[in-house]
Design a protein around this motif. Sequence first.
Motif, PDB file in Angstrom:
ATOM      1  N   UNK A   1       0.836  -1.207   0.000  1.00 23.15           N
ATOM      2  CA  UNK A   1       0.000   0.000   0.000  1.00 23.15           C
ATOM      3  C   UNK A   1       0.869   1.254   0.000  1.00 23.15           C
ATOM      4  N   UNK A   2       1.938   1.227   0.788  1.00 26.43           N
ATOM      5  CA  UNK A   2       2.844   2.370   0.877  1.00 26.43           C
ATOM      6  C   UNK A   2       3.443   2.691  -0.483  1.00 26.43           C
ATOM      7  N   UNK A   3       3.939   1.678  -1.168  1.00 30.11           N
ATOM      8  CA  UNK A   3       4.608   1.910  -2.446  1.00 30.11           C
ATOM      9  C   UNK A   3       3.629   2.354  -3.528  1.00 30.11           C
ATOM     10  N   UNK A   4       2.414   1.829  -3.487  1.00 25.19           N
ATOM     11  CA  UNK A   4       1.429   2.215  -4.491  1.00 25.19           C
ATOM     12  C   UNK A   4       0.847   3.600  -4.215  1.00 25.19           C
ATOM     13  N   UNK A   5       0.494   3.866  -2.966  1.00 23.12           N
ATOM     14  CA  UNK A   5      -0.159   5.137  -2.654  1.00 23.12           C
ATOM     15  C   UNK A   5       0.799   6.312  -2.753  1.00 23.12           C
ATOM     16  N   UNK A   6       2.047   6.110  -2.307  1.00 16.27           N
ATOM     17  CA  UNK A   6       3.020   7.195  -2.337  1.00 16.27           C
ATOM     18  C   UNK A   6       3.897   7.151  -3.588  1.00 16.27           C
ATOM     19  N   UNK A   7       3.648   6.178  -4.457  1.00 14.83           N
ATOM     20  CA  UNK A   7       4.359   6.062  -5.735  1.00 14.83           C
ATOM     21  C   UNK A   7       5.876   6.069  -5.538  1.00 14.83           C
ATOM     22  N   UNK A   8       6.345   5.098  -4.763  1.00 14.01           N
ATOM     23  CA  UNK A   8       7.757   4.984  -4.455  1.00 14.01           C
ATOM     24  C   UNK A   8       8.152   3.509  -4.483  1.00 14.01           C
ATOM     25  N   UNK A   9       9.448   3.241  -4.359  1.00 12.47           N
ATOM     26  CA  UNK A   9       9.936   1.865  -4.399  1.00 12.47           C
ATOM     27  C   UNK A   9      11.172   1.752  -3.525  1.00 12.47           C
ATOM     28  N   UNK A  10      11.097   0.927  -2.484  1.00 16.83           N
ATOM     29  CA  UNK A  10      12.218   0.751  -1.570  1.00 16.83           C
ATOM     30  C   UNK A  10      12.282   1.826  -0.512  1.00 16.83           C
ATOM     31  N   UNK A  11      13.095   1.588   0.500  1.00 17.72           N
ATOM     32  CA  UNK A  11      13.226   2.561   1.579  1.00 17.72           C
ATOM     33  C   UNK A  11      13.900   3.834   1.082  1.00 17.72           C
ATOM     34  N   UNK A  12      15.118   3.706   0.563  1.00 15.15           N
ATOM     35  CA  UNK A  12      15.844   4.845   0.005  1.00 15.15           C
ATOM     36  C   UNK A  12      15.685   4.927  -1.515  1.00 15.15           C
ATOM     37  N   UNK A  13      15.722   3.785  -2.186  1.00 17.30           N
ATOM     38  CA  UNK A  13      15.449   3.673  -3.613  1.00 17.30           C
ATOM     39  C   UNK A  13      15.215   2.204  -3.949  1.00 17.30           C
ATOM     40  N   UNK A  14      14.933   1.930  -5.215  1.00 20.04           N
ATOM     41  CA  UNK A  14      14.543   0.572  -5.596  1.00 20.04           C
ATOM     42  C   UNK A  14      15.671  -0.447  -5.427  1.00 20.04           C
TER      43      UNK A  14
END
Length: 259
Positions: free
Chosen positions: A155-168
């Motif tokens: 949910x975090x990665x989809x809603x905030x449009x991010x990947x990984x803690x610092x980067x993918x």
Amino acid sequence: MENRRVKKQTCGTICLKYLLFLFNILFWLAGGAVLAVGVWTLTEKSDYISLLNSSFYSASAYILIAAGVIVIVTGMIGCCATLKEMRSLLIVYLILLLCIFLLEIVAGLLAYIKYQECFPLCFQLDEELRQNLKVNMQQKYQQPGEESVTQAVDRLQQEFMCCGSNNYTDWKDSVWIQRADNARLVPDSCCKTPDDLCGIRDHPSNIYNVEGGCIMKLESFTLSQLYILGAVGTGIAFLQLVGMMFTCCLHHSLKEEPY
């Protein structure tokens, strides 16, 4: 002359009643808004905050809920005291307003002092939160008994449009990614268009490659909650000063008005 003086006092009392009643409506609405934000944070975003393993951010939601309930109850007491013209209840209402106002000042001062004390450690605290999120993602994602973490990360990665803690690239050290039977390079929730096995490509055209990763998005969200708390607290404090002034005036008017 005497009749004119009494009529003037009566009209003044009526005006004060309406003003104080209007204030209580605004005060009650402000409390409802604070309560709603706290409940929303706790029910919709608590799983994100839990990934940081920090009670500081989740405590803000409980503070919002408690503050909202207190403000709503105080507003209801104020409405009853105003409509029924009960001087004793007006005193109780005034004391409650004063207590809440003083608590807001004390809480603000303590927060400022605490911030000054911990300022040299702020970067260390941020790094600790980053490590907590990174460990949760790498060690607990898609692991037995960690379904809640898996759902929260997706949910975090989809809603905030991010990947990984610092980067993918954080995902390359994930226990789940390193499994021999796993062809993915990142979870499917990293994809801009999620689909089964879409995580086999980690090209920026396929996945979210946000500078700072999910931790930056999560920190921005939690800080925005604290800003909301501060802004609403400031607004309520101003309302309280106005309310205390109206309450004192109405109490004095009811005391002086002849029956």
